[in-house]
Design a protein around this motif. Structure first.
Motif, short mmCIF file in Angstrom:
data_model
loop_
_atom_site.label_atom_id
_atom_site.label_comp_id
_atom_site.label_asym_id
_atom_site.label_seq_id
_atom_site.Cartn_x
_atom_site.Cartn_y
_atom_site.Cartn_z
N THR A 151 0.70 -1.27 -0.02
CA THR A 151 -0.19 0.07 0.12
C THR A 151 1.06 1.15 -0.05
OG1 THR A 151 -1.72 -1.09 1.28
CG2 THR A 151 -1.89 1.28 1.26
N SER A 152 0.44 2.34 -0.76
CA SER A 152 1.02 3.67 -0.86
C SER A 152 0.92 4.29 0.46
CB SER A 152 0.73 4.26 -1.84
OG SER A 152 1.02 5.66 -1.55
N VAL A 153 1.97 4.78 0.98
CA VAL A 153 1.47 5.80 2.38
C VAL A 153 1.84 7.17 2.10
CG1 VAL A 153 1.88 3.85 4.02
CG2 VAL A 153 3.94 5.26 3.27
N GLY A 154 2.38 7.44 0.82
CA GLY A 154 2.82 8.87 0.41
C GLY A 154 3.42 8.81 -0.77
N ASN A 155 2.91 9.89 -1.52
CA ASN A 155 3.84 10.06 -3.00
C ASN A 155 4.81 10.81 -2.85
OD1 ASN A 155 1.28 9.50 -4.21
ND2 ASN A 155 0.36 11.64 -4.25
N THR A 156 5.80 10.40 -3.75
CA THR A 156 7.21 10.94 -3.72
C THR A 156 7.47 12.01 -5.00
OG1 THR A 156 8.12 8.96 -4.97
CG2 THR A 156 8.32 9.22 -2.60
N TYR A 157 7.56 11.44 -6.15
CA TYR A 157 7.70 12.39 -7.42
C TYR A 157 7.25 11.74 -8.57
CZ TYR A 157 11.70 9.05 -8.50
OH TYR A 157 12.54 7.99 -8.62
N ILE A 158 7.23 12.28 -9.73
CA ILE A 158 6.90 11.81 -11.00
C ILE A 158 7.96 12.38 -11.82
CG2 ILE A 158 5.29 13.83 -11.71
CD1 ILE A 158 3.60 11.84 -12.98
N GLY A 159 8.16 11.19 -12.61
CA GLY A 159 9.41 11.39 -13.68
C GLY A 159 9.05 11.01 -15.01
N PRO A 160 8.63 11.50 -16.00
CA PRO A 160 8.61 10.87 -17.31
C PRO A 160 9.52 9.81 -17.76
CG PRO A 160 9.14 13.25 -17.70
CD PRO A 160 9.17 13.02 -16.15
N MET A 161 9.16 8.82 -18.59
CA MET A 161 9.93 8.08 -19.28
C MET A 161 10.35 8.86 -20.46
SD MET A 161 8.53 4.28 -19.73
CE MET A 161 9.16 2.89 -18.58
N ARG A 162 11.70 8.52 -20.84
CA ARG A 162 12.43 9.02 -21.97
C ARG A 162 12.86 8.11 -23.00
NH1 ARG A 162 12.74 12.78 -17.85
NH2 ARG A 162 12.73 14.72 -18.33
N ALA A 163 13.07 8.35 -24.35
CA ALA A 163 13.59 7.71 -25.26
C ALA A 163 14.87 8.13 -25.41
CB ALA A 163 12.72 7.81 -26.62
N ASN A 180 5.43 8.08 -8.30
CA ASN A 180 6.02 7.31 -7.46
C ASN A 180 5.61 7.20 -5.99
OD1 ASN A 180 7.71 7.50 -10.17
ND2 ASN A 180 9.08 6.16 -8.77
N VAL A 181 5.57 6.41 -5.21
CA VAL A 181 5.21 6.15 -3.90
C VAL A 181 6.09 5.70 -2.89
CG1 VAL A 181 2.81 6.25 -4.64
CG2 VAL A 181 4.17 3.94 -4.13
N ILE A 182 6.05 5.98 -1.79
CA ILE A 182 6.53 5.04 -0.42
C ILE A 182 5.51 4.06 -0.19
CG2 ILE A 182 7.39 5.36 1.86
CD1 ILE A 182 8.01 8.34 1.55
N ALA A 183 6.01 2.97 -0.08
CA ALA A 183 5.16 1.80 -0.03
C ALA A 183 5.14 1.21 1.26
CB ALA A 183 4.92 0.89 -1.19
N ALA A 184 4.18 0.53 1.89
CA ALA A 184 4.60 -0.18 3.00
C ALA A 184 3.59 -1.48 2.89
CB ALA A 184 3.74 0.29 4.43
N LYS A 185 3.62 -2.65 3.76
CA LYS A 185 3.10 -3.98 3.55
C LYS A 185 1.72 -3.93 3.43
CE LYS A 185 3.69 -8.71 5.01
NZ LYS A 185 4.26 -9.72 5.83
N SER A 186 1.19 -3.28 4.17
CA SER A 186 -0.40 -3.50 4.17
C SER A 186 -1.07 -2.04 4.52
CB SER A 186 -1.15 -4.71 5.20
OG SER A 186 -0.78 -3.93 6.35
N PRO A 187 -2.53 -2.09 4.23
CA PRO A 187 -3.39 -0.86 4.34
C PRO A 187 -3.08 -0.36 5.85
CG PRO A 187 -4.55 -2.46 3.03
CD PRO A 187 -3.58 -3.11 3.65
N LYS A 188 -3.23 -1.28 6.73
CA LYS A 188 -3.13 -0.77 8.24
C LYS A 188 -1.91 -0.04 8.60
CE LYS A 188 -0.72 -5.08 9.99
NZ LYS A 188 -1.00 -6.10 10.90
N ASP A 189 -1.05 0.00 7.68
CA ASP A 189 0.36 0.75 7.86
C ASP A 189 0.21 2.21 7.74
OD1 ASP A 189 2.16 -1.50 8.71
OD2 ASP A 189 2.37 -2.05 6.62
N LYS A 190 -0.89 2.51 6.84
CA LYS A 190 -1.16 4.12 6.92
C LYS A 190 -1.21 4.76 8.16
CE LYS A 190 -3.43 4.01 2.15
NZ LYS A 190 -4.70 4.38 1.52
N SER A 191 -1.80 4.17 9.04
CA SER A 191 -2.01 4.89 10.35
C SER A 191 -0.67 4.87 11.13
CB SER A 191 -3.08 4.19 11.10
OG SER A 191 -2.96 2.69 11.40
N ASN A 192 0.47 4.23 10.82
CA ASN A 192 1.61 3.99 11.63
C ASN A 192 2.09 5.41 11.80
OD1 ASN A 192 4.63 3.74 12.01
ND2 ASN A 192 4.17 1.60 12.05
N LYS A 193 2.53 5.83 13.03
CA LYS A 193 2.84 7.44 13.42
C LYS A 193 4.23 7.36 12.80
CE LYS A 193 -0.20 8.24 17.30
NZ LYS A 193 -0.23 8.28 18.76
#
Length: 272
Positions: A101-113, A225-238
């Protein structure tokens, strides 16, 4: 043996056990292992330094490919990771029947050729080979980039298309489906390569040398792009919330521009 001697001996034997248990508990409760791509090391080291002042200690675990960070997260080898897009995460969860599960957004970077021989995608000739990432999420994104440019057409309604979903390929382009980490290294063997932003940074490719840049639109939201944790319950982790907050700062935004050479945008306040 006298009674007082027995008491002293018993205390001597048990004290180290209690001491080890206490030390172990302290270490486990205060250190958060965060899986990152190697090219993000300097960015996360700054976050690590700032968090230490808040009594939050993170240990950075570096990866060089996209195959292992989620498995490490699922196995408990790391508690968070920061390397993937929402689309990649959703595809991985579906394939492995997990709930990362995502716990927060980081950045967006377009793909390039990129190309070692062409100045533009217009230079592609009939039968030329193009390398693309082989994981479902990034391959689909790379093919959509080529569709944006008008080189191919894809079957409509497919969220993560593959080469099998190409319906029109006038130049009869050939596709080398590679691990994402290998796309930048394939430039000498192909006419063009579609490379993820972080892989390009790790390979020291200059974004100014790209021969085409993916357009960021409202349809690009799955590629945040996101910071991810193992499960939805981790969203409340302080503690995790503190880590996300430390990431989503002006200080991090400046480092993203520096190390990604202005090729990414902070995503926590991005306006599509």
């Amino acid at each position: 043996m006298k009674l007082w001697q027995k008491v002293v001996l018993a205390l001597a034997l048990t004290a180290p056990v209690f001491g080890l248990a206490a030390c172990g508990k302290s270490a486990d409760s205060k250190v958060v292992k965060v899986g990152i791509m190697s090219n993000d090391k300097e960015i996360w080291q700054d976050i690590q330094k700032r968090l230490k002042k808040q009594d939050v200690n993170i240990k950075l675990v570096e990866f060089t490919d996209y195959n292992t960070p989620n498995q490490a997260l699922n196995d408990g080898d790391v508690q968070l990771n920061s390397f993937q897009t929402v689309s990649f995460m959703d595809t991985w969860n579906q394939k492995h029947k997990q709930t990362i599960t995502s716990v927060g957004n980081t950045y967006i970077g377009p793909m390039r050729a990129y190309s070692s021989s062409l100045k533009s995608l217009d230079g592609l000739k009939k039968g030329d080979k193009v390398s693309v990432p082989n994981d479902a999420s990034n391959e689909g994104r790379a093919l959509q980039l080529l569709e944006q440019y008008g080189l191919i057409k894809l079957k409509s309604g497919v969220a993560t298309p593959t080469v099998r979903d190409i319906t029109d390929n006038k130049l009869d382009l050939k596709f080398a489906e590679l691990d994402a980490a290998q796309t930048a290294r394939s430039l000498k063997d192909v006419a063009a390569s579609i490379v993820n932003n972080d892989i390009a940074a790790a390979a020291n490719l200059n974004p100014k040398d790209a021969i085409y840049v993916e357009k960021i639109t409202a349809k690009s939201k799955p590629y945040l792009n996101v910071i991810a944790a193992k499960s939805p319950k981790d969203k409340s982790n302080k503690t995790y919330k503190k880590i996300v907050k430390a990431y989503q700062t002006d200080a991090t935004a400046k480092l993203l521009k520096k190390y990604y050479k202005n090729s990414t945008e902070p995503a926590w306040n991005y306006k599509f």
